[in-house]
Design an enzyme around this catalytic site. Structure first.
Site, PDB file in Angstrom:
ATOM      1  N   CYS A 131       0.845  -1.200   0.000  1.00 15.65           N
ATOM      2  CA  CYS A 131       0.000   0.000   0.000  1.00 15.65           C
ATOM      3  C   CYS A 131       0.876   1.243   0.000  1.00 15.65           C
ATOM      4  O   CYS A 131       0.573   2.230  -0.661  1.00 15.65           O
ATOM      5  CB  CYS A 131      -0.936   0.053   1.204  1.00 15.65           C
ATOM      6  SG  CYS A 131      -1.302  -1.526   1.925  1.00 15.65           S
ATOM      7  N   GLU A 201      -3.660  -4.824  -4.809  1.00 16.15           N
ATOM      8  CA  GLU A 201      -3.574  -3.442  -5.305  1.00 16.15           C
ATOM      9  C   GLU A 201      -4.003  -3.385  -6.777  1.00 16.15           C
ATOM     10  O   GLU A 201      -4.737  -2.497  -7.178  1.00 16.15           O
ATOM     11  CB  GLU A 201      -2.162  -2.874  -5.131  1.00 16.15           C
ATOM     12  CG  GLU A 201      -1.786  -2.563  -3.683  1.00 16.15           C
ATOM     13  CD  GLU A 201      -2.569  -1.395  -3.102  1.00 16.15           C
ATOM     14  OE1 GLU A 201      -3.227  -0.649  -3.846  1.00 16.15           O
ATOM     15  OE2 GLU A 201      -2.545  -1.239  -1.862  1.00 16.15           O
TER      16      GLU A 201
END
Ligand SMILES: Cc1ncc(CO)c(N)n1
Length: 220
Positions: A131, A201
């Site tokens: 992240c 992601e």
């Protein structure tokens, strides 16, 4: 190989796929449809609230006072990003219908929270790292092109900004500090978590691009 080099190697191909994804290409050439960006911002808001909790758990397990503080600061930062940046984008995009937490968001945050709660500090760190790191790399890569659309240019500037890059470098330094103390099996588990959340992601952008929805009606 340092610990972070080993982690990155486990997700190198995923990162190439992320850069090639039409969502990101649409941000830089301005062609990304607003509904896809709105979907992303709304889901990211849900995501960041749980991400803040995941960082707070990392803080609780961190090895030194300075590391506890750094993760606690980042947890505060994730909430601030959720409230600030997303309020800003929502103001621009209009409220629109409120979306529930959608499948990819729920899968990603559930995996993150399960890993940080049940794993070691190093495993949790590896799970939260994409992240930070992927957004920093994406921010940097997209900043070179920016966007003809001022709204998308603002989003790119936030993640390409030196302030965010500095936050990410600090977490990477921490990972490389603890890396040499880990057993081979813990490093291997950490690399698997890293590769998994890196893939989430990609899926997160892809879900916004596809306009993902729950397949059957939900109670709310
Ligand atoms: C899904 C996702 N990953 C990473 C970041 C960066 O904090 C974000 N805002 N959203």
């Amino acid at each position: 190989m340092t610990f972070t080099q080993e982690l990155w190697a486990s997700a190198e191909e995923v990162y190439a796929e992320i850069l090639a994804h039409p969502f990101l290409r649409g941000l830089t050439d301005g062609s990304l449809p607003r509904p896809a960006f709105r979907h992303f911002v709304q889901q990211d808001s849900h995501y960041l609230r749980d991400y803040a909790r995941a960082l707070a758990v990392c803080a609780a397990k961190a090895p030194t006072d300075a590391d506890v503080r750094a993760f606690a600061d980042d947890a505060v930062g994730a909430i601030a990003a959720e409230q600030g940046m997303h309020a800003e984008f929502t103001a621009e995009l209009g409220e629109g219908p409120e979306q529930p937490v959608l499948p990819t968001t729920l899968a990603y945050t559930s995996y993150l929270l399960a890993t940080v709660y049940s794993g070691s500090f190093a495993e949790g760190l590896a799970a939260v790292l994409p992240c930070y790191w992927i957004y920093a790399r994406v921010g940097e890569a997209l900043l070179e092109k920016s966007s003809p659309d001022p709204l998308y240019a603002r989003w790119i500037a936030a993640y390409g900004a030196e302030e965010f890059q500095g936050v990410v470098r600090r977490v990477l330094d921490l990972a490389d500090r603890i890396g040499p103390e880990l057993s081979d099996s813990e490093r291997a588990r950490a690399a698997r978590h890293f590769a998994t959340t890196a893939r989430y992601e990609w899926m997160f952008w892809d879900a916004a691009w596809r306009g993902e929805a729950w397949p059957v009606p939900t109670a709310d």
